[in-house]
Design a protein around this motif. Structure first.
Motif, short mmCIF file in Angstrom:
data_model
loop_
_atom_site.label_atom_id
_atom_site.label_comp_id
_atom_site.label_asym_id
_atom_site.label_seq_id
_atom_site.Cartn_x
_atom_site.Cartn_y
_atom_site.Cartn_z
N ARG A 97 11.98 6.68 9.22
CA ARG A 97 11.23 7.92 8.96
C ARG A 97 11.29 8.86 10.16
NH1 ARG A 97 6.22 6.56 5.01
NH2 ARG A 97 7.44 5.24 3.61
N MET B 60 0.87 -1.20 0.00
CA MET B 60 0.00 0.00 0.00
C MET B 60 0.89 1.24 0.00
SD MET B 60 -2.72 -1.22 2.92
CE MET B 60 -1.61 -1.26 4.29
N ASP B 61 1.26 1.72 -1.18
CA ASP B 61 2.23 2.82 -1.24
C ASP B 61 1.59 4.06 -1.85
OD1 ASP B 61 4.72 3.93 -0.76
OD2 ASP B 61 5.52 3.33 -2.70
N GLY B 62 2.09 5.22 -1.42
CA GLY B 62 1.65 6.49 -2.03
C GLY B 62 0.84 7.40 -1.13
N ASN B 63 0.74 7.06 0.15
CA ASN B 63 -0.04 7.90 1.07
C ASN B 63 0.52 9.32 1.18
OD1 ASN B 63 -1.47 5.62 1.65
ND2 ASN B 63 -0.67 5.34 3.72
N GLY B 64 1.85 9.41 1.33
CA GLY B 64 2.48 10.71 1.52
C GLY B 64 2.31 11.59 0.29
N ARG B 65 2.52 10.99 -0.90
CA ARG B 65 2.38 11.78 -2.14
C ARG B 65 0.95 12.22 -2.34
NH1 ARG B 65 5.02 7.41 -5.68
NH2 ARG B 65 4.93 6.30 -3.69
N ALA C 37 1.70 -2.76 5.87
CA ALA C 37 1.37 -1.50 6.54
C ALA C 37 2.59 -0.78 7.09
CB ALA C 37 0.38 -1.77 7.67
N ASN D 146 10.78 1.13 7.80
CA ASN D 146 10.01 2.38 7.99
C ASN D 146 10.36 3.11 9.29
OD1 ASN D 146 7.07 1.15 6.26
ND2 ASN D 146 8.62 2.56 5.50
N HIS E 58 -1.99 8.98 5.39
CA HIS E 58 -2.08 7.73 6.15
C HIS E 58 -3.50 7.56 6.71
CE1 HIS E 58 2.14 7.24 5.64
NE2 HIS E 58 2.51 8.17 6.50
N ARG F 241 1.74 14.87 5.30
CA ARG F 241 1.79 13.46 4.88
C ARG F 241 0.83 12.56 5.67
NH1 ARG F 241 5.90 11.07 2.25
NH2 ARG F 241 5.64 9.28 3.60
C1 IPE Z 1 2.83 3.94 2.32
O1 IPE Z 1 2.81 5.26 1.91
C2 IPE Z 1 2.55 3.80 3.81
C3 IPE Z 1 3.72 3.42 4.62
C4 IPE Z 1 4.89 3.05 4.17
C5 IPE Z 1 3.54 3.48 6.06
P1 IPE Z 1 4.10 6.19 1.99
O2 IPE Z 1 4.11 6.87 3.32
O3 IPE Z 1 5.31 5.43 1.67
O4 IPE Z 1 3.79 7.25 0.86
P2 IPE Z 1 4.78 7.81 -0.23
O5 IPE Z 1 5.36 6.62 -0.93
O6 IPE Z 1 5.82 8.59 0.51
O7 IPE Z 1 3.94 8.65 -1.11
#
Ligand code: IPE
Ligand code: IPE
Ligand code: MG
Length: 225
Positions: free
Chosen positions: A65, A12-17, A57, A62, A30, A26
């Motif tokens: 971060r 599940m990628d791309g939440n932050g973008r 998840a 991670n 989530h 960001r």
């Molecule tokens: C996925 O989204 C969620 C986690 C890794 C917790 P990201 O947080 O990696 O979102 P992007 O890839 O920076 O957009």
């Protein structure tokens, strides 16, 4: 005979973008992402062919971060588990966590275990949530378990010592990148891989179904002819 998507796994990628696109912090991505987890899990629980759904998840990487984002994710996870327990029960979904939970706080570990216990009687979808999960870590822990128990290292024994022993049929990554990021390296040995540019907060059951439809027409040979 078409392929059956018995075990579907999703990075599940791309939440932050997604959040950045909306000019939001960001963590808003989530939050929206957690709602999508509920929708996809519910869809999978009503799908005739899906037996297991494994969602990535939080990875062993991670933790790198910023502290504030990691803390937010821990709070979100605990809020999610408290809020969604009834959704699991209503949909007859059995919840399992995979990964090394020992790095989480005692209260979060307890909540995860409680969710597993409360849904242990459910006979429908098996829903695995990968938390502090890394495939290399999972394989190492499995090998150590076999060594400690004095068992012979065979493919079968190693497989059953893993957190999630079932092979993945269909592996999807949202967010546009085409890599596995340490997810289910063993179980996905013969998975069909699908990558979509859709950011996780925009992912829908409809898109999942359309990927399943494409997956069904792939010829899976498993090394044969
Ligand atoms: C996925 O989204 C969620 C986690 C890794 C917790 P990201 O947080 O990696 O979102 P992007 O890839 O920076 O957009
Ligand atoms: C993979 O996403 C991990 C999860 C979805 C939980 P990341 O955003 O952490 O992966 P990389 O860093 O782009 O490979
Ligand atoms: Mg990412």
């Amino acid at each position: 005979m078409s392929n059956l998507p018995r075990h579907v796994a999703i990075i599940m990628d791309g939440n932050g973008r997604w959040a950045q696109q909306q000019e939001q912090p960001r963590v808003k991505g989530h939050e929206k992402g957690a709602e999508v987890v509920r929708d996809i899990m519910t869809f999978a629980s009503r799908h005739d062919e899906i037996r297991s759904l494994t969602l990535y998840a939080f990875s062993t990487e991670n933790w790198k971060r910023p502290k504030a984002e990691v803390e937010f994710l821990m709070k979100l996870l605990s809020r999610y588990l408290k809020k969604e327990q009834h959704v699991y029960l209503e949909n007859n979904v059995r919840f399992h966590a995979i990964g090394d939970l020992s790095r989480f706080s005692a209260s979060l570990q307890k909540l995860i275990r409680q969710t597993e216990e409360k849904t242990a009687h459910c006979t429908g979808l098996h829903h695995h949530l990968a938390l502090n999960y890394g495939a290399k870590d999972e394989i190492l822990r499995a090998v150590k378990t076999l060594q400690e128990d004095g068992l012979e290292l065979t493919e079968e024994a190693l497989n059953s010592a893993l957190d999630a022993p079932e092979p993945v049929d269909l592996l999807i990554r949202t967010g546009g990148d085409q890599r596995l990021s340490n997810f289910l390296l063993w179980q996905a040995a013969y998975a069909e891989l699908f990558f979509t540019r859709t950011l996780w907060p925009d992912f829908t059951p409809r898109e999942l179904q359309s990927i399943i439809d494409r997956f069904k027409s792939v010829e899976r040979r498993f090394g044969g002819l």
